[in-house]
Design a protein around this motif. Sequence first.
Motif, PDB file in Angstrom:
ATOM      1  N   SER A 118       0.816  -1.220   0.000  1.00 17.15           N
ATOM      2  CA  SER A 118       0.000   0.000   0.000  1.00 17.15           C
ATOM      3  C   SER A 118       0.848   1.266   0.000  1.00 17.15           C
ATOM      4  O   SER A 118       0.373   2.333  -0.395  1.00 17.15           O
ATOM      5  CB  SER A 118      -0.944   0.017   1.206  1.00 17.15           C
ATOM      6  OG  SER A 118      -0.212  -0.050   2.417  1.00 17.15           O
ATOM      7  N   TYR A 121       0.956   2.730  -3.517  1.00 16.50           N
ATOM      8  CA  TYR A 121      -0.240   3.215  -4.200  1.00 16.50           C
ATOM      9  C   TYR A 121      -0.141   4.715  -4.462  1.00 16.50           C
ATOM     10  O   TYR A 121       0.278   5.488  -3.600  1.00 16.50           O
ATOM     11  CB  TYR A 121      -1.493   2.910  -3.383  1.00 16.50           C
ATOM     12  CG  TYR A 121      -1.852   1.446  -3.355  1.00 16.50           C
ATOM     13  CD1 TYR A 121      -1.552   0.615  -4.441  1.00 16.50           C
ATOM     14  CD2 TYR A 121      -2.488   0.877  -2.256  1.00 16.50           C
ATOM     15  CE1 TYR A 121      -1.889  -0.723  -4.418  1.00 16.50           C
ATOM     16  CE2 TYR A 121      -2.825  -0.470  -2.232  1.00 16.50           C
ATOM     17  CZ  TYR A 121      -2.512  -1.264  -3.319  1.00 16.50           C
ATOM     18  OH  TYR A 121      -2.837  -2.597  -3.295  1.00 16.50           O
ATOM     19  N   GLU A 124      -3.934   7.644  -1.802  1.00 13.22           N
ATOM     20  CA  GLU A 124      -4.201   7.130  -0.461  1.00 13.22           C
ATOM     21  C   GLU A 124      -5.691   6.864  -0.300  1.00 13.22           C
ATOM     22  O   GLU A 124      -6.529   7.653  -0.739  1.00 13.22           O
ATOM     23  CB  GLU A 124      -3.735   8.137   0.591  1.00 13.22           C
ATOM     24  CG  GLU A 124      -3.856   7.633   2.020  1.00 13.22           C
ATOM     25  CD  GLU A 124      -3.011   6.399   2.275  1.00 13.22           C
ATOM     26  OE1 GLU A 124      -3.485   5.507   3.005  1.00 13.22           O
ATOM     27  OE2 GLU A 124      -1.881   6.326   1.746  1.00 13.22           O
ATOM     28  N   GLU A 125      -6.023   5.722   0.336  1.00 10.24           N
ATOM     29  CA  GLU A 125      -7.417   5.364   0.576  1.00 10.24           C
ATOM     30  C   GLU A 125      -7.624   5.051   2.048  1.00 10.24           C
ATOM     31  O   GLU A 125      -6.673   4.698   2.753  1.00 10.24           O
ATOM     32  CB  GLU A 125      -7.807   4.145  -0.279  1.00 10.24           C
ATOM     33  CG  GLU A 125      -7.760   4.393  -1.777  1.00 10.24           C
ATOM     34  CD  GLU A 125      -8.153   3.151  -2.574  1.00 10.24           C
ATOM     35  OE1 GLU A 125      -7.680   2.055  -2.212  1.00 10.24           O
ATOM     36  OE2 GLU A 125      -8.923   3.291  -3.523  1.00 10.24           O
ATOM     37  N   HIS A 128      -7.454  -0.100   2.122  1.00 11.43           N
ATOM     38  CA  HIS A 128      -6.847  -0.680   0.933  1.00 11.43           C
ATOM     39  C   HIS A 128      -7.501  -2.030   0.635  1.00 11.43           C
ATOM     40  O   HIS A 128      -7.615  -2.893   1.506  1.00 11.43           O
ATOM     41  CB  HIS A 128      -5.345  -0.858   1.136  1.00 11.43           C
ATOM     42  CG  HIS A 128      -4.625   0.430   1.379  1.00 11.43           C
ATOM     43  ND1 HIS A 128      -4.524   1.413   0.423  1.00 11.43           N
ATOM     44  CD2 HIS A 128      -3.985   0.911   2.480  1.00 11.43           C
ATOM     45  CE1 HIS A 128      -3.857   2.444   0.915  1.00 11.43           C
ATOM     46  NE2 HIS A 128      -3.517   2.164   2.152  1.00 11.43           N
ATOM     47  N   GLU A 131      -3.625  -5.643   0.019  1.00 11.14           N
ATOM     48  CA  GLU A 131      -2.433  -5.334   0.809  1.00 11.14           C
ATOM     49  C   GLU A 131      -1.502  -6.544   0.822  1.00 11.14           C
ATOM     50  O   GLU A 131      -1.952  -7.696   0.705  1.00 11.14           O
ATOM     51  CB  GLU A 131      -2.829  -4.954   2.240  1.00 11.14           C
ATOM     52  CG  GLU A 131      -1.664  -4.565   3.147  1.00 11.14           C
ATOM     53  CD  GLU A 131      -0.916  -3.334   2.688  1.00 11.14           C
ATOM     54  OE1 GLU A 131      -0.168  -3.465   1.683  1.00 11.14           O
ATOM     55  OE2 GLU A 131      -1.051  -2.273   3.331  1.00 11.14           O
TER      56      GLU A 131
END
Length: 284
Positions: A118, A121, A124-125, A128, A131
Motif C-alpha cells: 500500500s 499506491y 491514499e485510501e 486498501h 495489501e
Amino acid sequence: MVFSDKKRLLELYNGISGKNYKDPELLEINTLENAIYMAIRNDLSFLIASRLSLYEHQSTYSPNLPLRMLLYLADLYAGLTKEENLYGETKVLLPPPQFVIFYNGEKPQPDRQILRLSDLYAVEEEEHKLELLAVMLNINAGHNPELMAACRTLWEYAEYTDRVRRYAKELPIAEAVERAITECIREGILKEFLRKNRAEAKRMSIYEYDQEKHLRQEREASWEKGREVGKEEGREEGMKLLDDLYGLLAESGRTDDILRATKDPEYRDKLLKEFLENSKKEKI
C-alpha cells in the motif's frame, strides 16, 4: 545456495516461525524456474503445513519489493491452481503466503521492518482493498541475535559474509574470499557446505561482491554527475537504464556478461547500446 538444502531451510523456517518441525521432507520447494521478478537465484518458495513461504535475499534495499513479491505470488498461485476449475462453485483453497526478505547490504537498516504494498499506491485510501506485508530482516553480523541463536546456519552465513567484506578492504576480492573460506572451514563455520561447494561458493561470493560494489559505485557516480549538471531527471533515467539492462541480463541467465560489465566500461556501454537499439525495435 546455502539454504537450497532442505535440512538447512527447515532450520531457517523454524527459527523464523517459532515452529519445531523435525522432518525436512515436510518441505515442498516450488521455486519458479527463470523467475524474472526476483534477483539471480536469490529467491526461494516452499510449502509446509499448507502454508506458502516466499524468501528472498537482498543486498540492496528497494521499496518495490512488495510489488515484486505480489507478481511472483500470482505466478505461484497460477501454477498451483492450473488443474483447478476456477469458474466452478467449489472453493479453490489456497495456501496462505508469508513474505520474508533477508537483507545483508552495507547500508544501515533496522533489525526488522515491514514493507507494505500500500505504500506504493499513487492515491491514499481509507481502506486498501489489496495489501501485502513483507518482513525484512537484517541478517548482517550483530543483528537479530535471537534469530541467529535459533538458526545456527544463518549465523554462520552472516559470519562468513562479514569476513569476506572485512578482508576485501585489505586484499583483492579473490584473496579475501579464499581467506574467509579457509578460515571458516578450519573454524567449523559452514564447514560442510564450503568443503563440498568451495569453487562455486568462491565464484558466487566474488560475483555478488563485485556486483554490489559496482552498482553502488554506479549509483554514486550517476548521482554526482547529476548533481554537478543539475539534471536529476537525467540521473534517474541513466540509473533506470542500468537497472533494466542488468535485469534483462539476469533474466536471460547472462551472469557472466553482468560481471564483465561491472569491470569493463566499454563492454557495459556496448551492452547499453544494444539494449537501447532492441528497445527501439520493439516499440516499432
